[in-house]
Write an enzyme that holds these catalytic residues in place. Structure first.
Site, PDB file in Angstrom:
ATOM      1  CB  CYS A 186      34.456  45.984  31.789  1.00  0.00           C
ATOM      2  SG  CYS A 186      32.961  46.159  30.831  1.00  0.00           S
ATOM      3  CG  ASN A 209      52.602  43.149  37.587  1.00  0.00           C
ATOM      4  OD1 ASN A 209      52.459  41.936  37.524  1.00  0.00           O
ATOM      5  ND2 ASN A 209      51.935  43.970  36.817  1.00  0.00           N
TER       6      ASN A 209
END
Lengths: 122, 334
Positions: free
Chosen positions: B263, B83
């Site tokens: 992050c 994907n």
């Protein structure tokens, strides 16, 4: 990813981006865990920050905190600048998600390094 | 430019499902006219979904979507197409291997593949693939979110996850979401009919996009196999910058894209897929997935090509990594 419109605005139109040719204080800090980097250059005359510029690499909060920091500290005395806190930076970018507050910590640490005091905060 | 995440519902699909939200409201288990009308609609949809992957209607279990379809216990499971970068995996080869092992005595070794990204973007034929189970999701196929199917080969026996009803041949209890299933069936029929044209369209647009990016932006790397990949995905790493900042910059100009890196809590989770290609953290962090749909136009691509170089340039101007690279290059040039 609930970033504030203020943060997004700093991302689209960063304030004081770049480096100062006549800087007399330069510091660069890297967050060892995520690799985010912030470089700050200052022109300090007579104990006052006349100009501040930043470069940043990393997630959007890191970029925005760098941008906001330069706005907050320009015109301040060195002593006043040392009192700029993480919370103030976070407020100035319109808030940060809890997992992104390290971006403000990186900004404070880089500022303290530039001014010449190693910042130790427990 | 984020059609891998989901797709707009096709107008023809909405038209097909509307009667089942209004006057045709029967429960397919009811014996009376309304029930039988709904039953016939579900059966028609099942046939269309089966036809799209060359399966038999009784091998299709209709359910809520790709995630539910993936929630079974099987031994081997490989995505049909990735994907993030669109790479098509060699499922047919794995299928052959599984069949050999099964012939050699490993009776209960099944091959499952997640076909969610691939469906409607490449020909999918369960016989050629040799898979025993295949997951499908309607909303990647221009039908609404909340409906999907699991292909279950005739010889495979699965324990039902939803019990308490006889629906879906005891494999998935609960009254069928008739209108959603009708939408899925219509979308499947359209996808089968238009597959070649859609593939050609998406491939042409991607070529236009990638040529434009190459021409206008320096220091870019296209991720993934350039041949064996789905026609609608282009995954690009922009050096010296981070993907999320680029995503937000593009979003503010009306362009929606995805990034595989995140992050959080100060620790970096760069895209494992991009890392697995042998790229370093910087390239993994700077990767963006652009995904085209059947309704994307040349003008859409040209608009992206207009705003993207500026967005990249703005972030690079800020980047100490970029400034450093420029300085080093200047030194080398001198």
């Amino acid at each position: 990813m609930p970033y504030s419109n203020i943060l997004k605005d700093h991302l689209a139109r960063p304030r004081n981006a770049g480096e100062l040719a006549d800087a007399n204080r330069v510091a660069e800090q890297t967050n060892p865990a995520c690799g985010d980097r912030l470089k700050l250059s200052l022109r300090v005359r007579g104990g006052r920050i006349e100009a501040a510029r930043f470069l940043a690499y990393g997630c959007p909060p890191t970029l925005a905190c760098g941008s906001v920091l330069t706005e907050l500290i320009e015109g301040l005395t060195v002593d006043e600048a040392l009192r700029v806190s993480r919370a103030e930076i976070i407020a100035a970018v319109g808030g940060l998600p809890a997992r992104k507050t390290h971006a403000a910590a990186l900004a404070v640490e880089t500022l303290h390094q530039a001014i010449g005091q190693i910042h130790r905060q427990v | 430019m984020d059609n891998s995440a989901t797709t707009p519902v096709d107008r023809r699909v909405v038209e097909a499902m509307m009667p089942y939200l209004t006057e045709k409201f029967g429960n397919p288990s009811s014996v009376h006219f309304y029930g039988q009308e709904a039953r016939a609609a579900v059966d028609r949809a099942r046939r269309e979904v089966a036809a799209l992957i060359n399966a038999r209607p009784n091998e299709i279990v209709l359910l809520s979507g790709g995630t539910e379809a993936n929630n079974d216990t099987v031994l081997i499971t490989v995505m049909l197409a990735n994907n993030e970068i669109g790479t098509v995996q060699p499922i047919a080869e794995i299928g052959t291997l599984v069949r050999e092992l099964r012939a050699g005595g490993r009776k209960y070794l099944w091959l499952h593949t997640d076909g969610v990204q691939a469906l409607g973007r490449m020909p999918v034929n369960v016989e050629t693939l040799g898979c025993d189970l295949l997951s499908m999701s309607a909303h990647k196929l221009h039908a609404p979110q909340g409906v999907g199917a699991l292909y279950v080969r005739r010889s495979v026996r699965l324990a039902p996850q939803n019990i308490g009803g006889h629906q879906e041949r005891e494999r998935r209890g609960g009254t069928e979401a008739v209108s959603m299933i009708v939408a899925f069936g219509t979308a499947a029929a359209l996808a089968r009919e238009e597959l070649d044209a859609r593939i050609a369209h998406m491939r042409a647009l991607r070529a236009r996009f990638e040529a434009g990016v190459t021409e206008r932006i320096s220091d870019v790397i296209f991720n993934g196999d350039t041949e064996r990949r789905l026609p609608h995905i282009s995954n690009v790493s922009f050096r010296f910058i981070e993907g999320e900042g680029l995503l937000i910059n593009l979003d503010m100009q009306g362009v929606a894209v995805s990034t595989g890196s995140a992050c959080s809590s100060g620790s970096l989770e760069p895209s494992p897929v991009i890392r697995a290609l042998g790229r370093g953290d910087e390239l993994a962090r700077g990767s963006i997935r652009f995904s085209i749909g059947k309704d994307t136009t040349d003008e859409d691509i040209d608009y992206v090509l207009e705003v993207l170089p500026r967005a990249v340039e703005n972030l690079r101007r800020l980047s100490p990594l970029y400034q450093q690279a420029i300085a080093e290059r200047a030194c080398t040039a001198v």
